[in-house]
Design an enzyme around this catalytic site. Structure first.
Site, short mmCIF file in Angstrom:
data_model
loop_
_atom_site.label_atom_id
_atom_site.label_comp_id
_atom_site.label_asym_id
_atom_site.label_seq_id
_atom_site.Cartn_x
_atom_site.Cartn_y
_atom_site.Cartn_z
N ASP A 43 5.96 0.97 -7.35
CA ASP A 43 7.02 1.99 -7.25
C ASP A 43 8.42 1.41 -7.37
O ASP A 43 9.38 2.16 -7.50
CB ASP A 43 6.89 2.71 -5.89
CG ASP A 43 5.61 3.50 -5.83
OD1 ASP A 43 4.76 3.21 -4.97
OD2 ASP A 43 5.42 4.38 -6.70
N HIS A 47 2.59 -3.82 0.45
CA HIS A 47 1.39 -3.07 0.03
C HIS A 47 0.26 -3.36 1.00
O HIS A 47 0.16 -4.45 1.55
CB HIS A 47 0.97 -3.50 -1.40
CG HIS A 47 0.07 -2.51 -2.06
ND1 HIS A 47 -1.28 -2.51 -1.88
CD2 HIS A 47 0.35 -1.48 -2.88
CE1 HIS A 47 -1.81 -1.53 -2.57
NE2 HIS A 47 -0.85 -0.88 -3.19
C1 SDX Z 1 1.51 2.97 -3.06
O1 SDX Z 1 -2.94 1.95 -1.30
C2 SDX Z 1 -2.54 1.98 -2.51
O2 SDX Z 1 -3.16 1.43 -3.40
C3 SDX Z 1 -1.24 2.70 -2.74
C4 SDX Z 1 -0.68 2.62 -4.14
C5 SDX Z 1 -1.57 3.33 -5.12
O3 SDX Z 1 -1.48 2.99 -6.32
O4 SDX Z 1 -2.26 4.28 -4.71
O5 SDX Z 1 -0.53 1.26 -4.53
C6 SDX Z 1 0.68 3.30 -4.22
O6 SDX Z 1 1.46 3.69 -2.11
C7 SDX Z 1 2.35 1.72 -3.10
C8 SDX Z 1 3.12 1.51 -1.76
C9 SDX Z 1 4.34 2.41 -1.82
N1 SDX Z 1 5.03 2.45 -0.51
C10 SDX Z 1 6.20 1.82 -0.34
O7 SDX Z 1 6.73 1.10 -1.18
C11 SDX Z 1 6.84 2.09 1.00
C12 SDX Z 1 7.34 0.77 1.58
N2 SDX Z 1 6.17 -0.06 1.92
C13 SDX Z 1 5.75 -0.01 3.33
O8 SDX Z 1 5.80 1.29 3.85
C14 SDX Z 1 4.46 -0.77 3.53
O9 SDX Z 1 4.54 -1.95 2.84
C15 SDX Z 1 3.13 -0.13 3.21
C16 SDX Z 1 2.97 1.21 3.89
C17 SDX Z 1 2.96 0.04 1.74
C18 SDX Z 1 2.08 -1.05 3.76
O10 SDX Z 1 2.34 -1.14 5.16
P1 SDX Z 1 1.50 -2.10 6.06
O11 SDX Z 1 0.06 -1.92 5.76
O12 SDX Z 1 1.97 -2.00 7.46
O13 SDX Z 1 1.96 -3.55 5.50
P2 SDX Z 1 1.55 -4.89 6.09
O14 SDX Z 1 0.43 -4.76 7.08
O15 SDX Z 1 1.36 -5.79 4.93
O16 SDX Z 1 2.88 -5.33 6.92
C19 SDX Z 1 3.03 -6.70 7.25
C20 SDX Z 1 4.39 -6.84 7.89
C21 SDX Z 1 4.63 -5.94 9.09
O17 SDX Z 1 5.57 -6.60 9.92
P3 SDX Z 1 5.01 -7.56 11.15
O18 SDX Z 1 4.38 -6.60 12.13
O19 SDX Z 1 4.02 -8.52 10.51
O20 SDX Z 1 6.25 -8.25 11.67
O21 SDX Z 1 5.41 -6.50 6.95
C22 SDX Z 1 6.18 -5.42 7.46
C23 SDX Z 1 5.33 -4.75 8.49
O22 SDX Z 1 6.14 -4.07 9.42
N3 SDX Z 1 6.46 -4.56 6.32
C24 SDX Z 1 7.68 -4.30 5.87
C25 SDX Z 1 7.49 -3.50 4.73
N4 SDX Z 1 6.18 -3.31 4.53
C26 SDX Z 1 5.55 -3.98 5.52
N5 SDX Z 1 8.91 -4.66 6.31
C27 SDX Z 1 9.96 -4.17 5.58
N6 SDX Z 1 9.86 -3.41 4.46
C28 SDX Z 1 8.63 -3.05 4.02
N7 SDX Z 1 8.51 -2.28 2.92
#
Ligand code: SDX
Length: 396
Positions: A328, A270
């Site tokens: 989700d 998130h």
């Molecule tokens: C919602 O904003 C809101 O409030 C949204 C929401 C709402 O109520 O409106 O809460 C609803 O959208 C919930 C999120 C739903 N999406 C998913 O579940 C899709 C999977 N999640 C990812 O796409 C991701 O976690 C995001 C898009 C939600 C957040 O992405 P970020 O901002 O890039 O996450 P981060 O900066 O915390 O990432 C840190 C690290 C990164 O790797 P490094 O560069 O540090 O090595 O974690 C990795 C990211 O690549 N990472 C993941 C991951 N999410 C982040 N690796 C694997 N699987 C994942 N799901």
């Protein structure tokens, strides 16, 4: 030449905002609607409590709640001409594509909505949007399958009315299961608002230009559709189905860690939460309640989800990055058990988030009356600076 340009565009960013509606603590995993804990609101309150709270800043008294319920219930029908709009979509159109279209079209059916300066008109737009979203959503489902439309029954509560419009048949009796209706009501409460997420920011940005509020909500629906946002509940179920069995979880985790692989653990991570999303904890409980009530014993996808959660939340790669189940992760399993088809998961999210979108739009519109300020986020310009024009003959 190109490179980071730290020019001063002469204006301060107006992309961010101040708000009194929702508070999130991403480190502690706290979510408050107007100061009330989301767990309490979902476990002890009902849909009307939270919808009223987001819009009006206080939980309703019994009298206020009765008036609010009347307002929401008496406007669940949509203009019959709007129903013809659905027939214009291709037979296999995704319900989110349909919702983006028909909600935008509402702006052509509610002339008062354009008068944003009038507080009564603003409130009316908010109430009508909350009233009509379940009807529009259910029609999107029914028409996308060629089923007869089921009109709203105003003797039912909000969640029961939605289930009835989705699953009743004109040819036979259909009683809404109160346990499933209560589960759906909790899901609706959990998804109502989440401060300045991508879709809410879209609604506020569109609203800052003083566009029609129904058109602004349509822009929020479009933003919510993406799998990185509201589309994740649909993507979680597809992911669990693709994993297929618990013994393939290590392979999925390896792919999620591989930067060269676009695969991500849907329902994990998130932008704000770096611990458990508090909504996911309530959703996990709702999931077990519904499966138990329906006497669904060994649900393969739930088994995979539970094992995936257990392994990933003990894996240093995910723990170090603050990657935990979000709202989700379990919602898809519950919705599937409720009989909601996969392509309607995000539509249901949009029905719920409409309460947050209209509350945030109203707060922005009230602020606009005091200090009109269109949203204009800053950028970091990294493109070319001024360079001489090159006539065609000199280009190679
Ligand atoms: C919602 O904003 C809101 O409030 C949204 C929401 C709402 O109520 O409106 O809460 C609803 O959208 C919930 C999120 C739903 N999406 C998913 O579940 C899709 C999977 N999640 C990812 O796409 C991701 O976690 C995001 C898009 C939600 C957040 O992405 P970020 O901002 O890039 O996450 P981060 O900066 O915390 O990432 C840190 C690290 C990164 O790797 P490094 O560069 O540090 O090595 O974690 C990795 C990211 O690549 N990472 C993941 C991951 N999410 C982040 N690796 C694997 N699987 C994942 N799901």
């Amino acid at each position: 030449s190109t490179g980071i340009c730290t020019y001063d565009p002469g204006y301060t960013s107006t992309g961010s905002c101040s708000s009194t509606i929702t508070y999130i603590d991403g480190k502690e995993g706290v979510l408050l609607y107007r100061g009330y804990n989301i767990e309490d609101l979902a476990e002890q309150g009902d849909f009307l409590d939270s919808a009223y709270l987001l819009l009006m800043n206080e939980l309703p008294t019994a009298e206020q709640k009765a008036t609010f319920e009347q307002e929401i219930t008496m406007h669940t029908l949509v203009h019959e001409q709007l129903i013809h709009f659905y027939k214009g979509f291709k037979h296999d159109a995704h319900p989110m594509a349909i919702m983006t279209g028909v909600v935008g079209a509402l702006s052509a059916f509610e002339p008062y909505a354009a008068d944003i300066a009038d507080p009564a008109s603003r409130m009316r737009s908010c109430l009508r949007m909350i009233s009509r979203m379940p009807t529009l959503a259910a029609i999107a489902y029914r028409t996308s399958r060629g089923y007869p439309i089921i009109y709203p029954r105003n003797d039912l509560d909000y969640a029961s009315r939605f289930l009835h419009m989705m699953f009743a048949w004109p040819t036979q009796k259909y009683d809404v299961d109160p346990v499933l209706a209560r589960a759906l009501e909790k899901i609706l409460i959990l998804h109502m608002d989440h401060e300045q997420n991508a879709s809410t920011s879209t609604v506020r940005t569109a609203g800052s230009s003083q566009a029609n509020p129904f058109a602004c909500i349509a822009s929020g629906i479009a933003a919510l559709w993406g799998p990185a946002h509201g589309g994740a509940n649909e993507a979680v179920l597809r992911m669990l189905e693709d994993i297929g069995s618990k013994d393939r979880i290590p392979e999925a985790l390896a792919r999620a860690k591989d930067k060269k692989d676009p695969f991500r653990l849907m329902g994990f991570g998130h932008r704000v939460y770096k611990t458990f999303d508090p909504r996911a904890k309530v959703m996990r409980k709702v999931c077990h309640e519904v499966l138990e009530h329906l006497q669904i014993k060994d649900d393969a996808l739930l088994d995979i989800a539970m094992e995936l959660e257990n392994v990933a939340t003990h894996d240093p790669y995910f723990v170090q990055r603050g990657l935990y189940p979000n709202v989700d992760f379990y919602s898809g399993i519950v919705l599937r058990a409720l009989g909601v088809p996969l392509d309607m998961f995000t539509v249901l999210f949009a029905v719920s988030r409409t309460c947050g979108w209209v509350a945030q739009w109203k707060e922005m519109a009230e602020e606009q009356q005091r200090t009109p300020k269109i949203s204009r986020p800053r950028q970091m310009y990294t493109g070319y600076m001024l360079r001489p024009y090159v006539p065609l003959g000199d280009r190679y």
